[in-house]
Design an enzyme around this catalytic site. Structure first.
Site, PDB file in Angstrom:
ATOM      1  N   HIS A  64      -3.659   9.821 -17.001  1.00  0.00           N
ATOM      2  CA  HIS A  64      -2.413  10.376 -16.460  1.00  0.00           C
ATOM      3  C   HIS A  64      -2.209  11.259 -17.487  1.00  0.00           C
ATOM      4  CE1 HIS A  64       1.899  10.053 -15.519  1.00  0.00           C
ATOM      5  NE2 HIS A  64       1.345   9.898 -14.764  1.00  0.00           N
ATOM      6  N   GLU A  85       1.596   3.432  -3.989  1.00  0.00           N
ATOM      7  CA  GLU A  85       1.697   2.574  -4.958  1.00  0.00           C
ATOM      8  C   GLU A  85       2.684   1.079  -4.734  1.00  0.00           C
ATOM      9  OE1 GLU A  85       1.943   4.890  -9.352  1.00  0.00           O
ATOM     10  OE2 GLU A  85       1.723   3.388 -10.065  1.00  0.00           O
ATOM     11  N   GLU A  98      11.372  -0.898 -10.089  1.00  0.00           N
ATOM     12  CA  GLU A  98      11.129   0.657  -9.874  1.00  0.00           C
ATOM     13  C   GLU A  98      11.456   0.780  -8.566  1.00  0.00           C
ATOM     14  OE1 GLU A  98       8.323   2.434 -12.273  1.00  0.00           O
ATOM     15  OE2 GLU A  98       8.683   0.856 -13.622  1.00  0.00           O
ATOM     16  N   HIS A 152       2.244  -3.113 -12.501  1.00  0.00           N
ATOM     17  CA  HIS A 152       3.557  -3.755 -11.426  1.00  0.00           C
ATOM     18  C   HIS A 152       2.853  -5.106 -11.088  1.00  0.00           C
ATOM     19  CE1 HIS A 152       5.586   0.082 -11.592  1.00  0.00           C
ATOM     20  NE2 HIS A 152       4.691   0.730 -11.565  1.00  0.00           N
ATOM     21  N   HIS A 166      -4.277   2.109 -10.862  1.00  0.00           N
ATOM     22  CA  HIS A 166      -3.515   2.495 -12.406  1.00  0.00           C
ATOM     23  C   HIS A 166      -4.121   1.216 -13.249  1.00  0.00           C
ATOM     24  CE1 HIS A 166      -0.629   5.777 -11.644  1.00  0.00           C
ATOM     25  NE2 HIS A 166      -1.923   6.256 -11.598  1.00  0.00           N
ATOM     26  N   ASP A 216      -1.486  -1.193  -9.922  1.00  0.00           N
ATOM     27  CA  ASP A 216      -1.511  -0.661 -10.374  1.00  0.00           C
ATOM     28  C   ASP A 216      -0.763  -1.731 -11.400  1.00  0.00           C
ATOM     29  OD1 ASP A 216       0.205  -0.749 -13.041  1.00  0.00           O
ATOM     30  OD2 ASP A 216       0.846   1.544 -12.566  1.00  0.00           O
ATOM     31  N   GLU A 230      -3.145   4.750 -17.551  1.00  0.00           N
ATOM     32  CA  GLU A 230      -1.908   5.285 -17.197  1.00  0.00           C
ATOM     33  C   GLU A 230      -0.792   4.459 -18.516  1.00  0.00           C
ATOM     34  OE1 GLU A 230       1.913   6.376 -14.273  1.00  0.00           O
ATOM     35  OE2 GLU A 230       0.713   4.380 -14.201  1.00  0.00           O
ATOM     36  N   ARG A 284       2.723  -0.582 -21.665  1.00  0.00           N
ATOM     37  CA  ARG A 284       2.032   0.809 -21.660  1.00  0.00           C
ATOM     38  C   ARG A 284       1.907   1.450 -22.631  1.00  0.00           C
ATOM     39  NH1 ARG A 284       3.453   1.969 -15.931  1.00  0.00           N
ATOM     40  NH2 ARG A 284       5.616   2.147 -15.519  1.00  0.00           N
TER      41      ARG A 284
END
Ligand code: MN
Length: 288
Positions: A7, A147, A153, A183, A206, A180, A241, A212
């Protein structure tokens, strides 16, 4: 071996030509074969510079975005829905101009915390809008990665089960499920379930840790996740990411609630993530 992606925001907070060239260099030097460009404003991207940078570094490009409240195709306001269709159509166009195969991200709703659950009218608006976008994507041979993001989100597609329902309602082979791990940790029952439930509609992945940051420490069982990808024969891209307050675009950082600077050196982080992914995927491949 899957194409490993980076990313762009791991390398740069900016989206101008110099920033894209820098991100492409970082991706290439760190061992990646794909660079994912966030195109929250798809009219703003210098497509010539991006395509040239990718060609110079031998990279494939993918694009990603999250819709805003003003471009939310799951809105009950027809003006927002129309603006969203226009934005997604342009994003498909940009992805095709870059020679990219994937446009992914939060495409079905706005990216952000909703004040309540989705309405039936909103769901129907999103489905009808996505049909139009998917028809355009078919013409341009672009795949759409829906996604699956956590409850803070989006309110529309927060589990792989939701994604299947959405795909079935749209009824286009252009749409794929994009899982991802960041998530999935919050919404799925396990990393294995996330992959197995997505099944043969899993198109894009992802990998990210709960903070993160670096892939090799954190509460996401990435090793287990990669093992299931290998076991199930997933052949699509795996894109790293990561976000840190110190390096991310401030506006996107606010949207994603990136309050802390968990890392500062994006190139080192990218290189270490690449080594981690290669090592674990190779070990799982031997084990099967
Ligand atoms: Mn993601």
């Amino acid at each position: 071996m899957n194409t490993l992606g980076l990313h762009a925001m791991v390398a740069t907070a900016d989206g101008d030509a110099d920033a894209i060239r820098h991100a492409a260099k970082v991706a290439s030097r760190s061992g990646y074969g794909l660079l994912e460009l966030p195109i929250l404003d798809p009219w703003a991207l210098d497509t010539d510079a991006a395509r040239d940078a990718a060609q110079t570094e031998g990279l494939e490009l993918a694009c990603s975005l999250g819709l805003s409240t003003e471009t939310d195709i799951s809105s009950q306001d027809p003006e927002c829905v129309d603006a969203g269709v226009e934005l997604l159509t342009r994003a498909v166009e940009v992805t095709a101009l870059l020679g990219g195969r994937w446009l992914c991200g939060v495409l079905a709703s706005a990216l952000g915390k909703y004040p309540g659950p989705p309405t039936l009218a909103g769901w129907r608006n999103s489905i009808a809008a996505m049909r139009q976008v998917a028809a355009h994507a078919a013409e341009r041979e672009v795949r759409l990665g829906l996604e699956v993001v956590n409850r803070y989100e989006s309110n529309l597609v927060t589990t792989v089960a939701d994604a299947h329902e959405y795909l079935a309602a749209v009824g286009s082979d252009r749409l794929w499920i994009h899982v991802d791990t960041y998530h999935a940790l919050i919404e799925e029952t396990s990393m294995r379930d996330a992959v197995e439930r997505a099944g043969d509609r899993l198109g894009y992945v992802h990998v990210g840790q709960n903070d993160r940051g670096a892939l090799d420490s954190g509460t996401v069982d990435l090793d287990g996740f990669l093992g299931v990808l290998v076991e199930t024969g997933y052949a699509g891209p795996i894109t790293f990411e990561g976000f840190s307050r110190a390096t991310a675009d401030p506006e996107l950082a606010d949207t994603l609630a990136i309050w802390r600077s968990t890392w500062t050196d994006g190139e080192t982080l990218a290189a270490e993530a690449n080594a981690y992914l290669r090592g674990r995927l190779a070990r799982h491949a031997v084990g099967t």
